[in-house]
Design a protein around this motif. Structure first.
Motif, PDB file in Angstrom:
ATOM      1  N   PRO A  31       1.028  -1.368   0.011  1.00  0.00           N
ATOM      2  CA  PRO A  31       0.478  -0.018   0.078  1.00  0.00           C
ATOM      3  C   PRO A  31       1.105   1.812  -0.418  1.00  0.00           C
ATOM      4  O   PRO A  31       0.276   2.405  -0.502  1.00  0.00           O
ATOM      5  CB  PRO A  31      -0.396  -0.225   1.171  1.00  0.00           C
ATOM      6  N   ASN A  32       1.949   1.658   0.544  1.00  0.00           N
ATOM      7  CA  ASN A  32       3.057   2.522   0.358  1.00  0.00           C
ATOM      8  C   ASN A  32       3.551   2.556  -0.557  1.00  0.00           C
ATOM      9  O   ASN A  32       3.577   4.223  -0.920  1.00  0.00           O
ATOM     10  CB  ASN A  32       3.896   2.205   2.114  1.00  0.00           C
ATOM     11  N   ASN A  33       3.438   1.409  -1.655  1.00  0.00           N
ATOM     12  CA  ASN A  33       4.258   1.466  -3.213  1.00  0.00           C
ATOM     13  C   ASN A  33       3.058   2.921  -3.553  1.00  0.00           C
ATOM     14  O   ASN A  33       3.870   2.876  -4.266  1.00  0.00           O
ATOM     15  CB  ASN A  33       4.379   0.842  -3.944  1.00  0.00           C
ATOM     16  N   VAL A  34       1.852   1.934  -3.333  1.00  0.00           N
ATOM     17  CA  VAL A  34       0.721   2.631  -4.404  1.00  0.00           C
ATOM     18  C   VAL A  34       0.719   4.375  -4.192  1.00  0.00           C
ATOM     19  O   VAL A  34       0.429   4.807  -4.735  1.00  0.00           O
ATOM     20  CB  VAL A  34      -0.398   1.923  -4.029  1.00  0.00           C
ATOM     21  N   ASP A  53      15.471  -7.651  -5.503  1.00  0.00           N
ATOM     22  CA  ASP A  53      15.635  -6.245  -5.215  1.00  0.00           C
ATOM     23  C   ASP A  53      14.647  -5.654  -4.615  1.00  0.00           C
ATOM     24  O   ASP A  53      14.110  -4.648  -4.494  1.00  0.00           O
ATOM     25  CB  ASP A  53      15.507  -5.733  -6.283  1.00  0.00           C
ATOM     26  N   TYR A  54      14.792  -5.955  -3.107  1.00  0.00           N
ATOM     27  CA  TYR A  54      12.816  -6.332  -2.537  1.00  0.00           C
ATOM     28  C   TYR A  54      13.164  -5.046  -1.775  1.00  0.00           C
ATOM     29  O   TYR A  54      14.278  -5.484  -0.899  1.00  0.00           O
ATOM     30  CB  TYR A  54      12.318  -7.182  -1.811  1.00  0.00           C
ATOM     31  N   GLU A  55      12.548  -4.054  -1.269  1.00  0.00           N
ATOM     32  CA  GLU A  55      12.913  -3.007  -0.245  1.00  0.00           C
ATOM     33  C   GLU A  55      11.860  -2.382   0.033  1.00  0.00           C
ATOM     34  O   GLU A  55      11.126  -2.013  -0.176  1.00  0.00           O
ATOM     35  CB  GLU A  55      13.518  -1.480  -1.254  1.00  0.00           C
ATOM     36  N   LYS A  56      11.790  -2.604   1.717  1.00  0.00           N
ATOM     37  CA  LYS A  56      10.713  -2.411   2.344  1.00  0.00           C
ATOM     38  C   LYS A  56      10.329  -0.842   2.545  1.00  0.00           C
ATOM     39  O   LYS A  56      11.019  -0.151   2.466  1.00  0.00           O
ATOM     40  CB  LYS A  56      10.931  -2.501   4.073  1.00  0.00           C
ATOM     41  N   GLU A  57       9.001  -0.674   2.839  1.00  0.00           N
ATOM     42  CA  GLU A  57       8.642   1.444   2.910  1.00  0.00           C
ATOM     43  C   GLU A  57       7.301   0.854   4.015  1.00  0.00           C
ATOM     44  O   GLU A  57       7.202  -0.366   4.014  1.00  0.00           O
ATOM     45  CB  GLU A  57       7.801   1.418   1.311  1.00  0.00           C
ATOM     46  N   ASP A  58       7.878   1.764   4.704  1.00  0.00           N
ATOM     47  CA  ASP A  58       6.390   1.989   5.533  1.00  0.00           C
ATOM     48  C   ASP A  58       6.111   3.811   5.708  1.00  0.00           C
ATOM     49  O   ASP A  58       6.176   4.456   5.138  1.00  0.00           O
ATOM     50  CB  ASP A  58       7.941   1.725   6.736  1.00  0.00           C
ATOM     51  N   GLN A  95       2.804   6.239  -2.472  1.00  0.00           N
ATOM     52  CA  GLN A  95       4.214   6.834  -3.023  1.00  0.00           C
ATOM     53  C   GLN A  95       3.970   7.611  -4.816  1.00  0.00           C
ATOM     54  O   GLN A  95       5.385   7.427  -5.389  1.00  0.00           O
ATOM     55  CB  GLN A  95       5.043   5.939  -2.947  1.00  0.00           C
ATOM     56  N   GLY A  96       3.458   6.095  -4.906  1.00  0.00           N
ATOM     57  CA  GLY A  96       2.885   6.908  -6.815  1.00  0.00           C
ATOM     58  C   GLY A  96       3.519   5.758  -7.522  1.00  0.00           C
ATOM     59  O   GLY A  96       3.647   5.494  -8.553  1.00  0.00           O
ATOM     60  N   ASP A  97       3.844   4.652  -6.652  1.00  0.00           N
ATOM     61  CA  ASP A  97       4.753   3.819  -7.357  1.00  0.00           C
ATOM     62  C   ASP A  97       4.110   2.481  -7.751  1.00  0.00           C
ATOM     63  O   ASP A  97       4.581   1.536  -7.500  1.00  0.00           O
ATOM     64  CB  ASP A  97       6.303   3.284  -6.362  1.00  0.00           C
ATOM     65  N   ILE A  98       3.763   2.368  -8.576  1.00  0.00           N
ATOM     66  CA  ILE A  98       2.814   1.371  -9.166  1.00  0.00           C
ATOM     67  C   ILE A  98       2.983   0.439 -10.058  1.00  0.00           C
ATOM     68  O   ILE A  98       2.932  -0.724  -9.672  1.00  0.00           O
ATOM     69  CB  ILE A  98       1.054   2.042  -9.830  1.00  0.00           C
ATOM     70  N   GLY A  99       3.730   0.559 -10.511  1.00  0.00           N
ATOM     71  CA  GLY A  99       4.495  -0.927 -10.802  1.00  0.00           C
ATOM     72  C   GLY A  99       5.695  -1.717 -10.274  1.00  0.00           C
ATOM     73  O   GLY A  99       5.012  -2.571 -10.251  1.00  0.00           O
ATOM     74  N   LEU A 100       6.121  -0.901  -8.714  1.00  0.00           N
ATOM     75  CA  LEU A 100       6.669  -1.503  -7.715  1.00  0.00           C
ATOM     76  C   LEU A 100       5.953  -2.069  -6.896  1.00  0.00           C
ATOM     77  O   LEU A 100       6.070  -3.241  -6.799  1.00  0.00           O
ATOM     78  CB  LEU A 100       7.547  -0.719  -7.272  1.00  0.00           C
ATOM     79  N   ALA A 101       4.439  -1.744  -6.552  1.00  0.00           N
ATOM     80  CA  ALA A 101       3.582  -2.520  -6.203  1.00  0.00           C
ATOM     81  C   ALA A 101       2.841  -3.631  -6.571  1.00  0.00           C
ATOM     82  O   ALA A 101       2.739  -4.515  -6.018  1.00  0.00           O
ATOM     83  CB  ALA A 101       2.368  -1.503  -6.063  1.00  0.00           C
TER      84      ALA A 101
END
Lengths: 197, 261
Positions: B91-94, B131-136, B96-102
């Motif tokens: 949900p944080n990828n989304v 290359d997984y990076e955690k987002e919070d 942050q506008g990073d739909i591809g990564l989401a």
């Protein structure tokens, strides 16, 4: 006349060739330094002997005075010449002690140098990987190499997984000084205590 | 409802960057020269000392014991914990506008939760979902321009900032699917224990990977508190920028004036 001219050309050619032979790229320089460090750490000798050899390597390959100035941050501009000289001596002792102590914990580190990135004529970042072992995962290490004198490149910072050791050191030193209301002497005393122990 | 109001007030305070200083005066954030203000330094140092004692008595010995377990077990645990963290990352990828990564992380979650048996194995990395990076939530607020506020040291949990600490409350208000199905909802398959065990294991796993580094740093620091603070804040900056490039995360101008040869 012609012989003289030929001799001069020959001498210039030899000097040029020698210079080329000694000028290393920052990547080659880091490969050489890490290889030397690895050889020292692999040896089956006393910890104290290892430390001495590591100190000698650091003196040749690290810009300790440059790091010292960076680490002092804003205070380098406001302390006296005499204090600066004293700080340089204390910082050199501190750096070499903590450097050898930090490195001598590793018994056989395998570092693969991967690439280099030219920032400007003074700095190149060399990227490397500390290969994973049973105790720890793979670690990315970047080296800030000071190349103002390309024939004598020097390490100014180690950036481990994106975290700069020099910056951490600077913030640590500045915290000590700020905690003493800007009194640099408190940092000096802390360094003296560290160097003595 | 109370939780929501509390979070809302905290966000408003963060957005306007107004906080009570240690002397009790309300003033604008003193964030200067890119440095994070340590408004509660005295309190933070006290909590830091408490955390160090806790680490010495409980966490480090447990981490040392954990490291005696077979590396395949530790790897599987680490993979499963990473997999659980995806329910917050996606949900944080989304946001942050990073739909591809989401999308990539969602695929990773599905593959590892099924073929990878609840995330114990990581087949997703082998098919290019690596290359997984955690987002919070704190990182998301940062990308939205919310300032970090003052530096904080939380009991047990360690270093944070006002922004990150308050953002983490979203996890307990519906923003963390793992928390929702373990603690918040009474499901047949999971209990509160699963959530708290996963949190505890995450801490132990991290500590076990860093035993030598931590001890080394402590031994060679003249102000360990300041070192940890610096490392934490550098790490957050790197994670928020999602960059491994040194030139993106560091200010080179500081180095430019240092001349030695």
């Amino acid at each position: 006349m012609l012989k003289n001219f030929t001799n001069k050309i020959l001498i210039i050619f030899i000097i040029f060739s020698l210079n080329s032979a000694y000028a290393q790229t920052p990547e080659e320089f880091i490969k050489e330094v890490t290889s030397k460090a690895s050889s020292i750490l692999k040896q089956n000798i006393e910890k104290n002997q290892k430390s001495q050899q590591l100190i000698s390597l650091a003196k040749d390959s690290v810009d300790i005075n440059g790091i010292g100035m960076y680490t002092l941050g804003k205070y380098k501009k406001i302390i006296s010449e005499e204090q600066l000289r004293e700080y340089t001596v204390l910082f050199n002792q501190y750096f070499l002690k903590s450097f050898s102590s930090r490195l001598s914990e590793y018994s056989d580190p395998k570092i693969n140098v991967i690439s280099q990135k030219y920032l400007n004529e003074k700095y190149t970042i060399v990227s490397s990987i500390l290969v994973a072992d049973d105790k720890r995962p793979e670690i990315k290490i970047d080296w800030r190499v000071y190349t103002k004198n390309p024939k004598n490149p020097l390490i100014r910072d180690l950036i481990i997984e994106g975290l700069s050791l020099a910056r951490t050191q600077r913030e640590e030193f500045n915290s000590v000084i700020n905690g003493a209301d800007g009194e640099v002497e408190v940092l000096f005393q802390t360094l003296r205590n560290f160097n003595k122990n | 409802m109370k939780k929501f109001v509390f979070i809302l007030i905290t966000y408003l305070a963060l957005i306007t960057n107004c906080f009570a200083d240690t002397d009790g005066n309300i003033e604008m954030s003193k964030k200067t020269n890119g440095e994070t203000k340590d408004c509660f330094e005295g309190l933070n140092r006290g909590v830091f000392a408490f955390n160090q004692a806790l680490d010495q008595i409980i966490i480090e010995p447990v981490a040392k014991g954990y490291r005696l377990l077979p590396s395949a077990f530790r790897k599987g645990t680490s993979n499963a914990l990473n997999n659980i963290s995806l329910v917050v990352t996606i949900p944080n990828n989304v946001l942050q506008g990073d739909i591809g990564l989401a999308g990539k992380n969602s695929a990773r979650f599905v593959v590892n939760s099924t073929i990878g048996i609840l995330g114990i194995f990581d087949p997703a990395s082998k098919i290019g979902l690596n290359d997984y990076e955690k987002e919070d939530w704190g990182q998301t607020l940062a990308t939205w321009g919310v300032g970090e506020g003052c530096y904080l040291v939380l009991p047990v949990l360690g270093p944070s900032t006002l922004r990150d600490a308050s953002a983490s409350l979203i996890n307990y208000s519906g923003g963390n699917a793992w928390y929702n199905i373990t603690v918040d909802e009474d499901t047949r398959y999971f209990s509160d224990f699963d959530y708290y065990a996963s949190r505890g294991l995450t801490g132990v796993d991290f500590r076990a990977k860093n035993i030598e580094s931590f001890n080394n740093l402590e031994q060679n620091s003249i102000d360990f508190y300041a070192s940890v603070k610096s490392l934490y804040l550098q790490d957050r900056k790197k994670r928020i920028l999602n960059s491994d490039e040194i030139i993106d995360t560091m200010d080179d101008s500081d180095w430019e004036e240092i001349e030695t040869n």
